[in-house]
Design a protein around this motif. Structure first.
Motif, short mmCIF file in Angstrom:
data_model
loop_
_atom_site.label_atom_id
_atom_site.label_comp_id
_atom_site.label_asym_id
_atom_site.label_seq_id
_atom_site.Cartn_x
_atom_site.Cartn_y
_atom_site.Cartn_z
N ALA A 1 -13.96 2.57 5.48
CA ALA A 1 -14.89 3.10 4.47
C ALA A 1 -14.16 3.38 3.15
O ALA A 1 -14.68 3.07 2.07
N SER A 2 -12.95 3.91 3.24
CA SER A 2 -12.16 4.19 2.03
C SER A 2 -11.78 2.90 1.33
O SER A 2 -11.89 2.79 0.10
N GLY A 3 -11.33 1.92 2.09
CA GLY A 3 -10.97 0.62 1.51
C GLY A 3 -12.18 -0.07 0.88
O GLY A 3 -12.07 -0.68 -0.19
N THR A 4 -13.32 0.05 1.54
CA THR A 4 -14.56 -0.53 1.00
C THR A 4 -14.93 0.16 -0.31
O THR A 4 -15.34 -0.51 -1.27
N ALA A 5 -14.77 1.47 -0.37
CA ALA A 5 -15.07 2.20 -1.60
C ALA A 5 -14.15 1.75 -2.74
O ALA A 5 -14.61 1.55 -3.87
N GLY B 1 -20.04 -6.52 5.86
CA GLY B 1 -19.22 -5.31 5.80
C GLY B 1 -20.05 -4.05 5.95
O GLY B 1 -19.65 -3.11 6.63
N GLY B 2 -21.22 -4.04 5.33
CA GLY B 2 -22.12 -2.89 5.49
C GLY B 2 -22.58 -2.75 6.93
O GLY B 2 -22.59 -1.64 7.49
N LEU B 3 -22.93 -3.87 7.55
CA LEU B 3 -23.33 -3.85 8.96
C LEU B 3 -22.17 -3.37 9.83
O LEU B 3 -22.35 -2.54 10.72
N ALA B 4 -20.98 -3.88 9.56
CA ALA B 4 -19.80 -3.51 10.35
C ALA B 4 -19.50 -2.02 10.23
O ALA B 4 -19.18 -1.36 11.23
N LEU B 5 -19.60 -1.46 9.03
CA LEU B 5 -19.36 -0.03 8.85
C LEU B 5 -20.38 0.80 9.65
O LEU B 5 -20.01 1.78 10.30
N ILE C 1 -17.62 -8.19 15.61
CA ILE C 1 -18.47 -8.22 14.41
C ILE C 1 -17.68 -7.73 13.20
O ILE C 1 -17.79 -8.26 12.10
N TRP C 2 -16.81 -6.71 13.40
CA TRP C 2 -16.03 -6.16 12.30
C TRP C 2 -15.07 -7.21 11.73
O TRP C 2 -14.76 -7.21 10.54
N LEU C 3 -14.59 -8.11 12.58
CA LEU C 3 -13.65 -9.12 12.10
C LEU C 3 -14.27 -10.09 11.09
O LEU C 3 -13.56 -10.64 10.26
N VAL C 4 -15.59 -10.28 11.17
CA VAL C 4 -16.26 -11.22 10.25
C VAL C 4 -16.04 -10.81 8.79
O VAL C 4 -15.53 -11.60 8.00
N PRO C 5 -16.40 -9.58 8.37
CA PRO C 5 -16.16 -9.24 6.97
C PRO C 5 -14.67 -9.13 6.63
O PRO C 5 -14.27 -9.39 5.49
N TYR C 6 -13.84 -8.79 7.61
CA TYR C 6 -12.40 -8.71 7.34
C TYR C 6 -11.88 -10.09 6.91
O TYR C 6 -11.25 -10.24 5.86
N PHE C 7 -12.18 -11.11 7.72
CA PHE C 7 -11.68 -12.45 7.40
C PHE C 7 -12.44 -13.10 6.27
O PHE C 7 -11.87 -13.88 5.51
N THR C 8 -13.71 -12.77 6.11
CA THR C 8 -14.48 -13.29 4.97
C THR C 8 -13.91 -12.74 3.66
O THR C 8 -13.76 -13.47 2.68
#
Length: 130
Positions: free
Chosen positions: A45-49, A77-81, A116-123
């Protein structure tokens, strides 16, 4: 600010992966796993911010493939959070309820959320390289 975002998101990857895989290998949900889920969530969440702030200050002027990847990363990323938050809360609920079958089977949920979290990480990583 980009370096801070990278450190935070990579810390989230390490923490979350450690918690998920330690739980899976150990075959039992423990309190320290829930703590790593929460720590990973806080880092993510901090990294996303920080990344959102970077995008706002740069005007979000990415186009083409990179722009499309950034949009996909924002949505996933929103879904993953949200899933990470639900996962951490549910882990605490399972531990408090102390039902053996839930404690032993929790890893199935963990692996799904982690995947699912890996998708936005690698994207996100791919969009930064383009």
């Amino acid at each position: 600010m980009l370096a801070l975002a990278i450190v935070l998101i990579t810390s989230a990857l390490v923490l979350y992966s450690t918690g998920v895989w330690a739980e899976r290998i150990g075959g039992r949900l423990r309190w320290w796993h829930a703590a790593t889920f929460l720590a990973g969530l806080v880092c993510d969440a901090s990294g996303t911010a920080v990344m959102t702030r970077i995008a706002q200050t740069s005007g979000g002027r990415q186009g083409g493939v990179a722009g499309g990847l950034s949009t996909a990363m924002a949505w996933t990323g929103g879904l993953a959070l949200a899933l990470m938050a639900a996962h951490a809360v549910w882990a605490i609920v399972v531990l408090v309820r102390n039902r053996e079958s839930e404690i032993l089977g929790f890893h199935r949920f963990s692996l799904g959320v982690w995947g699912i979290w890996l998708v936005p990480y690698f994207t996100g990583m791919a969009s930064a390289m383009i």
